[in-house]
Design an enzyme around this catalytic site. Structure first.
Site, PDB file in Angstrom:
ATOM      1  N   GLY A 297       0.735  -1.139   0.047  1.00 22.65           N
ATOM      2  CA  GLY A 297      -0.243  -0.032  -0.024  1.00 22.65           C
ATOM      3  C   GLY A 297       0.843   1.164   0.126  1.00 22.65           C
ATOM      4  O   GLY A 297       0.226   2.370   0.382  1.00 22.65           O
TER       5      GLY A 297
ATOM      6  N   MET B 291      -3.751  -7.056  -7.329  1.00 18.66           N
ATOM      7  CA  MET B 291      -3.151  -8.433  -8.021  1.00 18.66           C
ATOM      8  C   MET B 291      -4.298  -8.952  -8.534  1.00 18.66           C
ATOM      9  O   MET B 291      -4.431 -10.145  -8.704  1.00 18.66           O
ATOM     10  CB  MET B 291      -2.330  -9.215  -6.815  1.00 18.66           C
ATOM     11  CG  MET B 291      -1.299  -8.289  -6.320  1.00 18.66           C
ATOM     12  SD  MET B 291      -0.054  -7.600  -7.461  1.00 18.66           S
ATOM     13  CE  MET B 291       0.646  -9.134  -7.843  1.00 18.66           C
ATOM     14  N   ARG B 292      -5.521  -8.386  -9.339  1.00 17.95           N
ATOM     15  CA  ARG B 292      -6.381  -9.093  -9.798  1.00 17.95           C
ATOM     16  C   ARG B 292      -6.670  -8.392 -11.287  1.00 17.95           C
ATOM     17  O   ARG B 292      -6.746  -7.169 -11.214  1.00 17.95           O
ATOM     18  CB  ARG B 292      -7.811  -8.767  -8.920  1.00 17.95           C
ATOM     19  CG  ARG B 292      -7.866  -9.489  -7.622  1.00 17.95           C
ATOM     20  CD  ARG B 292      -7.697 -10.959  -7.661  1.00 17.95           C
ATOM     21  NE  ARG B 292      -9.123 -11.341  -8.252  1.00 17.95           N
ATOM     22  CZ  ARG B 292      -9.284 -12.757  -8.362  1.00 17.95           C
ATOM     23  NH1 ARG B 292      -8.214 -13.656  -8.333  1.00 17.95           N
ATOM     24  NH2 ARG B 292     -10.501 -13.174  -9.201  1.00 17.95           N
TER      25      ARG B 292
ATOM     26  N   HIS C 160       2.670   1.051 -12.759  1.00 19.90           N
ATOM     27  CA  HIS C 160       3.334  -0.135 -13.082  1.00 19.90           C
ATOM     28  C   HIS C 160       4.953   0.095 -12.979  1.00 19.90           C
ATOM     29  O   HIS C 160       5.241   1.087 -13.581  1.00 19.90           O
ATOM     30  CB  HIS C 160       2.836  -0.477 -14.536  1.00 19.90           C
ATOM     31  CG  HIS C 160       3.560  -1.919 -15.030  1.00 19.90           C
ATOM     32  ND1 HIS C 160       3.522  -3.268 -14.650  1.00 19.90           N
ATOM     33  CD2 HIS C 160       4.779  -2.178 -15.695  1.00 19.90           C
ATOM     34  CE1 HIS C 160       4.182  -4.243 -14.897  1.00 19.90           C
ATOM     35  NE2 HIS C 160       4.938  -3.557 -15.638  1.00 19.90           N
TER      36      HIS C 160
ATOM     37  N   ARG D 118     -15.483 -14.240 -11.418  1.00 24.85           N
ATOM     38  CA  ARG D 118     -14.801 -12.933 -11.559  1.00 24.85           C
ATOM     39  C   ARG D 118     -15.692 -11.931 -11.531  1.00 24.85           C
ATOM     40  O   ARG D 118     -15.538 -10.639 -10.764  1.00 24.85           O
ATOM     41  CB  ARG D 118     -13.849 -12.989 -12.536  1.00 24.85           C
ATOM     42  CG  ARG D 118     -12.892 -11.505 -12.758  1.00 24.85           C
ATOM     43  CD  ARG D 118     -11.987 -11.791 -13.972  1.00 24.85           C
ATOM     44  NE  ARG D 118     -11.119 -12.905 -13.696  1.00 24.85           N
ATOM     45  CZ  ARG D 118      -9.931 -12.830 -13.255  1.00 24.85           C
ATOM     46  NH1 ARG D 118      -9.421 -11.692 -12.568  1.00 24.85           N
ATOM     47  NH2 ARG D 118      -8.955 -13.771 -13.054  1.00 24.85           N
TER      48      ARG D 118
ATOM     49  N   ASP E 148      -1.582  -4.376 -18.217  1.00 23.55           N
ATOM     50  CA  ASP E 148      -0.714  -3.017 -18.433  1.00 23.55           C
ATOM     51  C   ASP E 148      -0.531  -2.686 -19.867  1.00 23.55           C
ATOM     52  O   ASP E 148       0.506  -2.132 -20.110  1.00 23.55           O
ATOM     53  CB  ASP E 148       0.650  -3.938 -17.782  1.00 23.55           C
ATOM     54  CG  ASP E 148       0.640  -4.283 -16.440  1.00 23.55           C
ATOM     55  OD1 ASP E 148       0.036  -3.804 -15.807  1.00 23.55           O
ATOM     56  OD2 ASP E 148       1.422  -5.354 -16.275  1.00 23.55           O
TER      57      ASP E 148
ATOM     58  N   GLN F 264       9.693   7.129  -7.512  1.00 21.81           N
ATOM     59  CA  GLN F 264       9.251   7.835  -8.514  1.00 21.81           C
ATOM     60  C   GLN F 264       7.871   7.431  -8.713  1.00 21.81           C
ATOM     61  O   GLN F 264       6.952   8.375  -9.198  1.00 21.81           O
ATOM     62  CB  GLN F 264      10.046   7.496  -9.884  1.00 21.81           C
ATOM     63  CG  GLN F 264      11.553   8.009  -9.949  1.00 21.81           C
ATOM     64  CD  GLN F 264      11.771   9.545  -9.283  1.00 21.81           C
ATOM     65  OE1 GLN F 264      11.075  10.488  -9.925  1.00 21.81           O
ATOM     66  NE2 GLN F 264      12.729   9.654  -8.690  1.00 21.81           N
TER      67      GLN F 264
HETATM   68  C1  GRF Z   1       4.339  -0.977  -7.127  1.00 20.79           C
HETATM   69  O1  GRF Z   1       5.414  -1.443  -7.291  1.00 20.79           O
HETATM   70  C2  GRF Z   1       3.445  -1.087  -8.152  1.00 20.79           C
HETATM   71  O2  GRF Z   1       3.923  -0.278  -9.463  1.00 20.79           O
HETATM   72  C3  GRF Z   1       3.003  -2.310  -8.812  1.00 20.79           C
HETATM   73  O3  GRF Z   1       2.755  -2.986  -7.385  1.00 20.79           O
HETATM   74  C4  GRF Z   1       3.670  -2.318  -6.627  1.00 20.79           C
HETATM   75  C5  GRF Z   1       2.777  -2.136  -5.363  1.00 20.79           C
HETATM   76  O4  GRF Z   1       3.416  -1.572  -4.215  1.00 20.79           O
HETATM   77  N1  GRF Z   1       1.596  -2.306  -9.546  1.00 20.79           N
HETATM   78  P1  GRF Z   1       2.705  -0.882  -3.104  1.00 20.79           P
HETATM   79  O5  GRF Z   1       1.565  -1.863  -2.669  1.00 20.79           O
HETATM   80  O6  GRF Z   1       1.965   0.403  -3.617  1.00 20.79           O
HETATM   81  O7  GRF Z   1       3.580  -0.254  -1.929  1.00 20.79           O
END
Ligand code: GRF
Length: 211
Positions: free
Chosen positions: A15, A93-94, A112, A68, A148, A176
């Site tokens: 998060g 992650m879905r 991403h 889903r 993506d 970044q």
């Molecule tokens: C980040 O690297 C984001 O780009 C990718 O998953 C990671 C999530 O990290 N989609 P966080 O949960 O925001 O710390």
């Protein structure tokens, strides 16, 4: 003062991008407020970080839903109930179904950790190092059906150092990420993003609002 518009944030883990968005909104750098943080993973550390910052949290476990679409419908309903206008995926992650994307057309963003279209999917930094790239970075993009793959809003480059490991590169990219995600959300709520096919034009400040 009328309510500020709201965005929702979907997470599955740490998060840190969610925190970057919430804190940017608190500082007034985004003209909108976080309406809810939803996780599909009950043990996601980000849930507590959201609560500590006074943001409502909700757990919807995808395993509790037969399909889903059923899961996505529940998430969409929760977001709508809170009058969310923009959905920010932050380590969620879905994959989203068409049902979800049709409910929020051009209103779902993702972050991403690569310069897309290079290295979509998972284990991104390992793949980038194995490929031998000299520059990587991060991308905020609108979400469409392709993993993506949607129109790119903003990217930031990060140089790869000789001694980089996947972890050290990921850490520099993450710094970044925390800068460009709030920026993209800010532009969205300032009405400055125009999607024209694959291209996203960022209008100068003060341009006509699209919302
Ligand atoms: C980040 O690297 C984001 O780009 C990718 O998953 C990671 C999530 O990290 N989609 P966080 O949960 O925001 O710390």
């Amino acid at each position: 003062m009328p309510d500020r518009p709201r965005f929702g944030i979907l997470i599955s883990g740490r998060g840190s991008n969610m925190v970057a968005l919430v804190e940017a909104a608190t500082r007034g750098e985004i003209p909108a407020e976080p309406g809810v943080v939803i996780s599909n993973v009950p043990s996601a550390p980000g849930l507590e970080l959201a609560r500590q910052r006074g943001v409502e949290t909700l757990v919807l476990r995808h395993r509790d839903f037969p399909t889903r679409e059923d899961f996505d419908r529940a998430v969409v309903e929760a977001l709508r109930r809170r009058r969310v206008e923009l959905v920010c995926l932050a380590g969620f992650m879905r994959l989203l179904s068409p049902l979800f994307l049709e409910s929020f057309p051009q209103r779902v963003l993702n972050i991403h950790p690569s310069l897309l279209p290079a290295f979509p999917g998972l284990e991104v930094q390992r793949k980038a190092l194995e490929h031998g790239v000299k520059v990587s970075g991060c991308t905020v993009h609108f979400v469409d059906q392709e993993l993506d793959g949607g129109p790119i809003v903003v990217q930031r480059a990060v140089e790869v150092a000789e001694e980089d490991t996947a972890e050290s590169l990921a850490a520099r990219i993450l710094e970044q990420e925390h800068r460009i995600y709030p920026l993209a959300v800010r532009w969205f709520f300032e009405g400055r993003l125009r999607v024209e096919g694959r291209r996203v034009r960022v209008l100068p400040p003060g341009g006509a609002a699209v919302r």
